[in-house]
Design a protein around this motif. Structure first.
Motif, PDB file in Angstrom:
ATOM      1  N   ALA A 395      19.740   5.935  -1.404  1.00 33.14           N
ATOM      2  CA  ALA A 395      19.649   7.140  -2.347  1.00 33.14           C
ATOM      3  C   ALA A 395      18.952   6.850  -3.639  1.00 33.14           C
ATOM      4  CB  ALA A 395      21.264   7.344  -2.886  1.00 33.14           C
ATOM      5  N   VAL A 396      18.549   5.613  -3.857  1.00 34.67           N
ATOM      6  CA  VAL A 396      18.114   5.303  -4.901  1.00 34.67           C
ATOM      7  C   VAL A 396      16.744   5.718  -4.967  1.00 34.67           C
ATOM      8  CG1 VAL A 396      17.345   2.846  -4.556  1.00 34.67           C
ATOM      9  CG2 VAL A 396      17.709   3.664  -6.724  1.00 34.67           C
ATOM     10  N   ASN A 397      15.903   5.751  -3.817  1.00 36.57           N
ATOM     11  CA  ASN A 397      14.569   6.262  -3.576  1.00 36.57           C
ATOM     12  C   ASN A 397      14.667   7.753  -3.652  1.00 36.57           C
ATOM     13  OD1 ASN A 397      13.527   3.767  -3.390  1.00 36.57           O
ATOM     14  ND2 ASN A 397      13.819   3.543  -1.055  1.00 36.57           N
ATOM     15  N   TRP A 398      15.789   8.284  -2.804  1.00 38.00           N
ATOM     16  CA  TRP A 398      15.765   9.621  -2.962  1.00 38.00           C
ATOM     17  C   TRP A 398      15.875  10.267  -4.251  1.00 38.00           C
ATOM     18  CZ3 TRP A 398      14.602  14.195  -0.819  1.00 38.00           C
ATOM     19  CH2 TRP A 398      15.366  14.986  -0.620  1.00 38.00           C
ATOM     20  N   ILE A 399      16.758   9.536  -5.289  1.00 36.80           N
ATOM     21  CA  ILE A 399      16.912  10.461  -6.279  1.00 36.80           C
ATOM     22  C   ILE A 399      15.834   9.884  -7.410  1.00 36.80           C
ATOM     23  CG2 ILE A 399      18.737  10.326  -8.293  1.00 36.80           C
ATOM     24  CD1 ILE A 399      20.878   9.684  -6.002  1.00 36.80           C
ATOM     25  N   GLU A 400      15.644   8.440  -7.537  1.00 35.45           N
ATOM     26  CA  GLU A 400      14.805   8.138  -8.475  1.00 35.45           C
ATOM     27  C   GLU A 400      12.928   8.217  -8.017  1.00 35.45           C
ATOM     28  OE1 GLU A 400      15.289   7.317 -11.564  1.00 35.45           O
ATOM     29  OE2 GLU A 400      17.563   7.470 -11.363  1.00 35.45           O
ATOM     30  N   GLY A 401      12.917   8.192  -6.969  1.00 33.53           N
ATOM     31  CA  GLY A 401      11.381   8.106  -6.515  1.00 33.53           C
ATOM     32  C   GLY A 401      10.846   6.809  -6.180  1.00 33.53           C
ATOM     33  N   ARG A 402       9.943   6.677  -5.333  1.00 34.85           N
ATOM     34  CA  ARG A 402       9.439   5.257  -4.995  1.00 34.85           C
ATOM     35  C   ARG A 402       7.882   5.628  -4.687  1.00 34.85           C
ATOM     36  NH1 ARG A 402       9.411   0.143  -1.399  1.00 34.85           N
ATOM     37  NH2 ARG A 402       9.656  -1.413  -3.069  1.00 34.85           N
ATOM     38  N   GLY A 403       6.956   4.800  -5.221  1.00 36.64           N
ATOM     39  CA  GLY A 403       5.678   5.367  -4.696  1.00 36.64           C
ATOM     40  C   GLY A 403       5.209   6.392  -5.517  1.00 36.64           C
ATOM     41  N   VAL A 501       1.820   5.046  -0.462  1.00 35.63           N
ATOM     42  CA  VAL A 501       0.603   5.000  -0.099  1.00 35.63           C
ATOM     43  C   VAL A 501      -0.475   4.238  -0.617  1.00 35.63           C
ATOM     44  CG1 VAL A 501       0.629   6.972   1.711  1.00 35.63           C
ATOM     45  CG2 VAL A 501       0.048   7.001  -0.733  1.00 35.63           C
ATOM     46  N   GLY A 502      -1.374   3.459  -0.172  1.00 38.21           N
ATOM     47  CA  GLY A 502      -2.675   2.794  -0.787  1.00 38.21           C
ATOM     48  C   GLY A 502      -3.616   3.019   0.036  1.00 38.21           C
ATOM     49  N   THR A 503      -4.969   2.935  -0.745  1.00 38.10           N
ATOM     50  CA  THR A 503      -6.091   2.943  -0.162  1.00 38.10           C
ATOM     51  C   THR A 503      -7.021   1.718  -0.395  1.00 38.10           C
ATOM     52  OG1 THR A 503      -7.349   3.904  -2.223  1.00 38.10           O
ATOM     53  CG2 THR A 503      -6.500   5.470  -0.580  1.00 38.10           C
ATOM     54  N   VAL A 504      -6.211   0.603  -0.871  1.00 36.60           N
ATOM     55  CA  VAL A 504      -6.816  -0.625  -0.969  1.00 36.60           C
ATOM     56  C   VAL A 504      -5.764  -1.490  -0.318  1.00 36.60           C
ATOM     57  CG1 VAL A 504      -8.448  -0.457  -2.647  1.00 36.60           C
ATOM     58  CG2 VAL A 504      -6.431  -1.347  -3.352  1.00 36.60           C
ATOM     59  N   GLY A 505      -6.024  -2.813  -0.057  1.00 38.89           N
ATOM     60  CA  GLY A 505      -5.079  -3.601   0.466  1.00 38.89           C
ATOM     61  C   GLY A 505      -4.396  -3.468   1.822  1.00 38.89           C
ATOM     62  N   GLY A 506      -3.783  -4.246   2.391  1.00 47.40           N
ATOM     63  CA  GLY A 506      -2.830  -4.318   3.671  1.00 47.40           C
ATOM     64  C   GLY A 506      -3.893  -3.760   5.063  1.00 47.40           C
ATOM     65  N   GLY A 507      -3.517  -3.094   5.489  1.00 40.49           N
ATOM     66  CA  GLY A 507      -4.329  -2.457   6.865  1.00 40.49           C
ATOM     67  C   GLY A 507      -5.348  -1.468   6.666  1.00 40.49           C
ATOM     68  N   THR A 508      -5.501  -0.960   5.271  1.00 42.24           N
ATOM     69  CA  THR A 508      -6.479  -0.043   4.820  1.00 42.24           C
ATOM     70  C   THR A 508      -7.789  -0.541   4.949  1.00 42.24           C
ATOM     71  OG1 THR A 508      -6.529  -0.607   2.605  1.00 42.24           O
ATOM     72  CG2 THR A 508      -4.899   1.054   3.136  1.00 42.24           C
ATOM     73  N   ARG A 535      -3.422   8.476  -4.677  1.00 44.05           N
ATOM     74  CA  ARG A 535      -2.673   9.652  -5.182  1.00 44.05           C
ATOM     75  C   ARG A 535      -3.238  10.919  -4.366  1.00 44.05           C
ATOM     76  NH1 ARG A 535      -2.859   7.434 -10.515  1.00 44.05           N
ATOM     77  NH2 ARG A 535      -4.818   8.239 -11.297  1.00 44.05           N
ATOM     78  N   GLN A 536      -4.420  11.107  -4.364  1.00 43.86           N
ATOM     79  CA  GLN A 536      -4.733  11.992  -3.454  1.00 43.86           C
ATOM     80  C   GLN A 536      -4.405  11.810  -1.976  1.00 43.86           C
ATOM     81  OE1 GLN A 536      -7.070  14.802  -4.196  1.00 43.86           O
ATOM     82  NE2 GLN A 536      -5.873  15.305  -2.395  1.00 43.86           N
ATOM     83  N   LEU A 537      -4.382  10.604  -1.444  1.00 46.01           N
ATOM     84  CA  LEU A 537      -3.720  10.387   0.056  1.00 46.01           C
ATOM     85  C   LEU A 537      -2.311  10.962  -0.096  1.00 46.01           C
ATOM     86  CD1 LEU A 537      -4.145   9.354   2.831  1.00 46.01           C
ATOM     87  CD2 LEU A 537      -3.628   6.986   1.836  1.00 46.01           C
ATOM     88  N   ALA A 538      -1.577  10.651  -0.959  1.00 40.74           N
ATOM     89  CA  ALA A 538      -0.031  11.077  -0.863  1.00 40.74           C
ATOM     90  C   ALA A 538       0.130  12.517  -1.100  1.00 40.74           C
ATOM     91  CB  ALA A 538       0.481  10.609  -2.412  1.00 40.74           C
ATOM     92  N   LYS A 539      -0.956  13.148  -1.502  1.00 39.08           N
ATOM     93  CA  LYS A 539      -0.728  14.602  -1.683  1.00 39.08           C
ATOM     94  C   LYS A 539      -1.025  15.152  -0.312  1.00 39.08           C
ATOM     95  CE  LYS A 539      -1.861  15.457  -6.536  1.00 39.08           C
ATOM     96  NZ  LYS A 539      -3.065  16.260  -7.487  1.00 39.08           N
ATOM     97  N   VAL A 540      -2.046  14.436   0.422  1.00 36.65           N
ATOM     98  CA  VAL A 540      -2.505  15.168   1.746  1.00 36.65           C
ATOM     99  C   VAL A 540      -1.335  14.838   2.713  1.00 36.65           C
ATOM    100  CG1 VAL A 540      -4.063  14.539   3.452  1.00 36.65           C
ATOM    101  CG2 VAL A 540      -5.189  14.655   1.396  1.00 36.65           C
TER     102      VAL A 540
END
Ligand code: ADP
Length: 579
Positions: A395-403, A501-508, A535-540
């Motif tokens: 619920a903490v993510n649902w209420i407070e947000g994450r990312g 989401v991210g556009t650098v690091g990990g599998g990106t 941020r653009q990726l999150a919007k997409v």
């Protein structure tokens, strides 16, 4: 032939395979359960010959008895018949496993010689774990072992020359002398390490990895970053949905999925949005979280730290300590929750274009080290205490947000609802209320007030190199539908508080995922404004979810869901095999 002698010539598998095409073809057909054409014809001929000459000889025998002709007086035709009888009889008893009569592809001397020439024959000749069908094997029979030997050849990278040294390493891995995980550092060649691990694995398990490709992947690119002990890679088809008109810009959305209908359906949603004038999105929040758990001797001491951390006057000091870890990680907020004498401290920070888990963890570690001076009785139990909360429904993510927290909306015109979505505004609004809102409430949903946000999130995440496990909280979404413009048009929105989401690091940074990010125009770090690409990726992602929600909800309201799934999601072959 002695394997060592052969390998000392350093034969390439490629050449060896091509030198032995005949063996390969015959071997393959038998292994696959097919009778070779030539074998089928010769079987037919010998059966016919056997029964005809037997019949002929019996007739002749009866005539001789009737005419009192001595049996040893034979004509030329009878001699020929006896010869054919013996020959066909010998041929036919080959069916009862007499290999000297009818050699199998595996027992043919010449072919055996060819197998022996392969370094892989060491499996059968020298490695008792395999040749004796020992405990490590499935004990499926010698044929399976030979099949695997054959498969070893097929998997080989075309340019790979299997040297004697390689074979020695394979044997060392199979015997357990060399740990499989150390191959990359020992060999200094990631691709060869993957190949050797793979061959060793097949030998140890007795299982074929046929179908899992080895070639066509840059194994150096995943070293120390994406995957350990690789033996190949899984292929997932990538489809495209779009153009998606979002905030006046067009995007083509890559989706990696094996679920038929999904891309087609999202594409239909994109079309409905496009012809209605596009979607609009707003980023509400952008902050990754990490929450360590620390323990004190008393609840009072835990509360002391809570008050210290939440005191606005202390924030700047804590932020400067936190921010030392990265140019991009900037502390935004500290939020505490107490459970007895245990304290959960939820740090939120911006992370630029990175999804940010590493970044936030480093910053948190800095702060914990700093706090230790003022709170020496603080016992750090874990850098993550699940109040973050990563990859778990919470619920903490649902209420407070994450990312990234994003809301995305569109007004779909009445005629578009009718012509493109094949339904009506009223029935969509009613279905959304009863399914996505009431139905999910009845189910006790946590962030699941949507039709299938997770479908789109997962597919875009896989295509763009995101962490697919974060699909759990990233798919939290409430879909709202309302009739507007005097009840004619449809206002639809998705509110998603935890898109990670991210556009650098990990599998990106991997080649294919990077290509998909490039298609969206958000590849890598944004040079002008750090964090803009992520941020653009999150919007997409949110816009693609909006399209997916529109289309699936329409299909359900129009009663088309099962029909379209039968069309796109079940091949005729599947149906036939299940019937
Ligand atoms: P995550 O924190 O998502 O696990 P990584 O730590 O793997 O990501 O990748 C982030 C790395 O990329 C950091 O070392 C960071 O300094 C670097 N980096 C380069 N440019 C950017 C940027 N624009 N935004 C965020 N990180 C960036």
């Amino acid at each position: 032939m002695d394997v060592r002698r052969r390998s000392s010539l350093k034969p390439s598998f490629k050449n060896h395979v091509s030198d032995n095409k005949m063996f390969e073809a015959k071997d393959k057909k038998v292994v696959d359960g097919f009778v070779p054409l030539s074998l089928g014809i010769s079987n037919g001929v010998f059966f016919t010959v056997f029964f005809s000459v037997t019949y002929f000889l019996l007739i002749r025998w009866r005539e001789k008895i009737r005419n009192s002709t001595p049996l040893h007086v034979v004509t030329m035709s009878e001699i020929a018949a006896i010869f054919l009888f013996v020959a066909s009889f010998i041929y036919l008893i080959g069916f009862f496993g007499m290999s000297f009569v009818h050699p199998t592809p595996y027992s043919d001397d010449e072919e055996e010689e060819e197998i022996e020439g392969d370094v892989n024959e060491i499996v059968r000749k020298e490695d008792s774990r395999v040749s004796s069908c020992g405990a490590a094997l499935d004990c499926e029979s010698d044929v399976v072992v030979k099949h695997l030997i054959k498969k070893d050849l097929e998997h080989l990278p075309t340019e790979t020359v299997v040297t004697e040294e390689d074979e020695e390493v394979i044997k060392a891995v199979v015997s357990g002398k060399t740990p499989s995980y150390s191959l990359e550092s020992k060999l200094g060649d990631c691709k060869r390490a993957a190949f050797i691990r793979r061959v060793a694995l097949e030998r140890i398990t007795g299982k074929s990895l046929d179908g899992l490709p080895l070639e066509g992947f840059d194994y150096e690119s995943i070293l120390g970053q994406c995957c350990e002990m690789p033996v190949g890679y899984v292929q997932i088809p990538v489809g495209i949905a779009g153009p998606m008109l979002l905030d006046g810009q067009e995007f083509t959305v890559p989706m990696a999925t094996t679920e038929g209908c999904l891309v087609a359906s999202t594409n239909r949603g994109c079309k409905a949005i496009y012809v209605s004038g596009g979607a609009t999105s707003v980023l509400l929040k952008d902050g990754m979280t990490r929450a360590p758990v620390v323990r004190f001797g008393t609840a009072k001491r835990a509360a002391d730290l809570k008050f210290f951390l939440e005191e606005p006057l202390n924030f700047d000091t804590l932020a400067s300590v936190f921010n030392k870890s990265s140019r991009f990680g900037r502390l935004q907020r500290i939020q505490c929750a107490l459970a007895g004498k245990n304290l959960y401290i939820r740090f939120t920070c911006s992370t630029g274009d990175a999804m940010g888990m590493n970044m936030v963890s480093k910053g948190v570690q800095n702060v914990l080290d700093y706090l230790q001076a003022d709170f020496p009785d603080m016992d750090v139990i874990g850098i993550s205490g699940n109040y973050c909360s990563d990859k778990k429904p919470a619920a903490v993510n649902w209420i407070e947000g994450r990312g990234k927290s994003v809301v995305c909306e569109a007004i779909i015109k009445e005629e578009v609802v009718k012509k493109v979505l094949k339904t009506t505004v009223a029935s969509l609004v009613e279905l959304n209320m009863l399914k996505n809102l009431t139905g999910s409430a009845m189910a006790g949903a946590l962030g699941g007030f949507n039709a299938h946000a997770s479908n789109i999130v997962s597919a875009v995440y896989l295509a763009t190199g995101q962490d697919p496990a974060q699909n759990i909280e990233s798919s939290h979404c409430i879909t709202m539908m309302e009739a507007v413009n005097e009840g004619k048009d449809l206002h639809v929105s998705v509110t998603m508080p935890s898109i990670e989401v991210g556009t650098v690091g990990g599998g990106t940074q991997l080649a294919s995922q990077s290509a998909c990010l490039n298609l969206l125009g958000v590849k890598g770090a944004n040079k002008e404004s750090a964090g803009s690409n992520a941020r653009q990726l999150a919007k997409v992602v949110a816009a693609a979810v909006l399209a997916g929600e529109l289309s699936l909800m329409s299909a359900i309201s129009a009663g088309q869901l099962v029909k379209s799934h039968m069309k796109y999601n079940r091949s005729t072959r599947d149906l036939a095999s299940k019937a």
